[in-house]
Design an enzyme around this catalytic site. Sequence first.
Site, PDB file in Angstrom:
ATOM      1  N   HIS A  12       0.827  -1.139  -0.084  1.00 60.61           N
ATOM      2  CA  HIS A  12      -0.145   0.068  -0.085  1.00 60.61           C
ATOM      3  C   HIS A  12       0.819   1.320   0.198  1.00 60.61           C
ATOM      4  CE1 HIS A  12      -3.980  -2.139   0.438  1.00 60.61           C
ATOM      5  NE2 HIS A  12      -3.314  -2.876   1.235  1.00 60.61           N
ATOM      6  N   LYS A  40      -5.677  -9.339  -8.078  1.00 57.69           N
ATOM      7  CA  LYS A  40      -6.333  -8.686  -6.767  1.00 57.69           C
ATOM      8  C   LYS A  40      -7.459  -7.652  -7.396  1.00 57.69           C
ATOM      9  CE  LYS A  40      -5.598  -6.522  -2.214  1.00 57.69           C
ATOM     10  NZ  LYS A  40      -4.643  -6.174  -1.207  1.00 57.69           N
ATOM     11  N   HIS A 112      -3.461  -2.965   8.056  1.00 57.81           N
ATOM     12  CA  HIS A 112      -4.512  -3.439   6.815  1.00 57.81           C
ATOM     13  C   HIS A 112      -5.107  -2.091   6.580  1.00 57.81           C
ATOM     14  CE1 HIS A 112      -8.250  -5.028   5.181  1.00 57.81           C
ATOM     15  NE2 HIS A 112      -8.823  -4.345   5.913  1.00 57.81           N
TER      16      HIS A 112
HETATM   17  P1  T3P Z   1      -5.488  -6.239   2.052  1.00 60.61           P
HETATM   18  O1  T3P Z   1      -6.101  -6.482   3.538  1.00 60.61           O
HETATM   19  O2  T3P Z   1      -4.579  -7.221   1.663  1.00 60.61           O
HETATM   20  O3  T3P Z   1      -4.759  -4.914   2.403  1.00 60.61           O
HETATM   21  O4  T3P Z   1     -10.547  -5.212   1.324  1.00 60.61           O
HETATM   22  C1  T3P Z   1      -9.852  -6.220   1.018  1.00 60.61           C
HETATM   23  C2  T3P Z   1      -8.670  -5.797   0.245  1.00 60.61           C
HETATM   24  O5  T3P Z   1      -9.036  -4.561  -0.765  1.00 60.61           O
HETATM   25  C3  T3P Z   1      -7.741  -5.301   1.254  1.00 60.61           C
HETATM   26  O6  T3P Z   1      -6.263  -6.076   1.225  1.00 60.61           O
HETATM   27  C4  T3P Z   1      -7.811  -3.781   0.960  1.00 60.61           C
HETATM   28  C5  T3P Z   1      -8.035  -3.569  -0.533  1.00 60.61           C
HETATM   29  N1  T3P Z   1      -8.559  -2.333  -0.749  1.00 60.61           N
HETATM   30  C6  T3P Z   1      -7.795  -1.550  -1.068  1.00 60.61           C
HETATM   31  O7  T3P Z   1      -6.572  -1.498  -0.912  1.00 60.61           O
HETATM   32  N2  T3P Z   1      -8.370  -0.218  -1.602  1.00 60.61           N
HETATM   33  C7  T3P Z   1      -9.903  -0.002  -1.534  1.00 60.61           C
HETATM   34  O8  T3P Z   1     -10.059   1.394  -1.616  1.00 60.61           O
HETATM   35  C8  T3P Z   1     -10.590  -1.127  -1.100  1.00 60.61           C
HETATM   36  C9  T3P Z   1     -12.147  -0.977  -1.042  1.00 60.61           C
HETATM   37  C10 T3P Z   1      -9.941  -2.242  -0.604  1.00 60.61           C
END
Ligand code: T3P
Length: 117
Positions: A12, A40, A112
């Site tokens: 991120h 993804k 997260h």
């Molecule tokens: P991760 O938990 O691997 O960071 O919500 C499910 C996944 O989608 C979560 O991944 C975060 C990602 N996500 C984003 O990166 N940006 C967004 O705006 C949204 C809605 C989800």
Amino acid sequence: NNPRYEHFLTQHRDEPQSSFHGRYCDSLMSRRGLTRPQCKEVNTFIHDTKRQIQGVCAEEGVPFGNLRRSRQHFRVITCTHKGGSTRPPCEYKENRSPRYIVITCESGWPVHYDESQ
Ligand code: T3P
């Protein structure tokens, strides 16, 4: 030190913002390992310092349910899978508008990414 935080940064944070000559999401999603074994669906990259991002877990953020929402807009790019095949090569559309970020913190570390607002 904190593997979940390191994983959060890999997924991120993109600072300084990578330049891929027009194919930002398609290139960076692949480079960060987010297109294997499947594309993804949604992923946001934050263009800011670790200090600013971590600040959301402290005074630069406010409670948002069990999560933290940033007080200020961040420069972010959200990549959303265009659909079609879920197998690579993956094609993404890009949303580049600055937004609040909503994250989960664990002992003061971002672990997260939840959403952008
Ligand atoms: P991760 O938990 O691997 O960071 O919500 C499910 C996944 O989608 C979560 O991944 C975060 C990602 N996500 C984003 O990166 N940006 C967004 O705006 C949204 C809605 C989800």
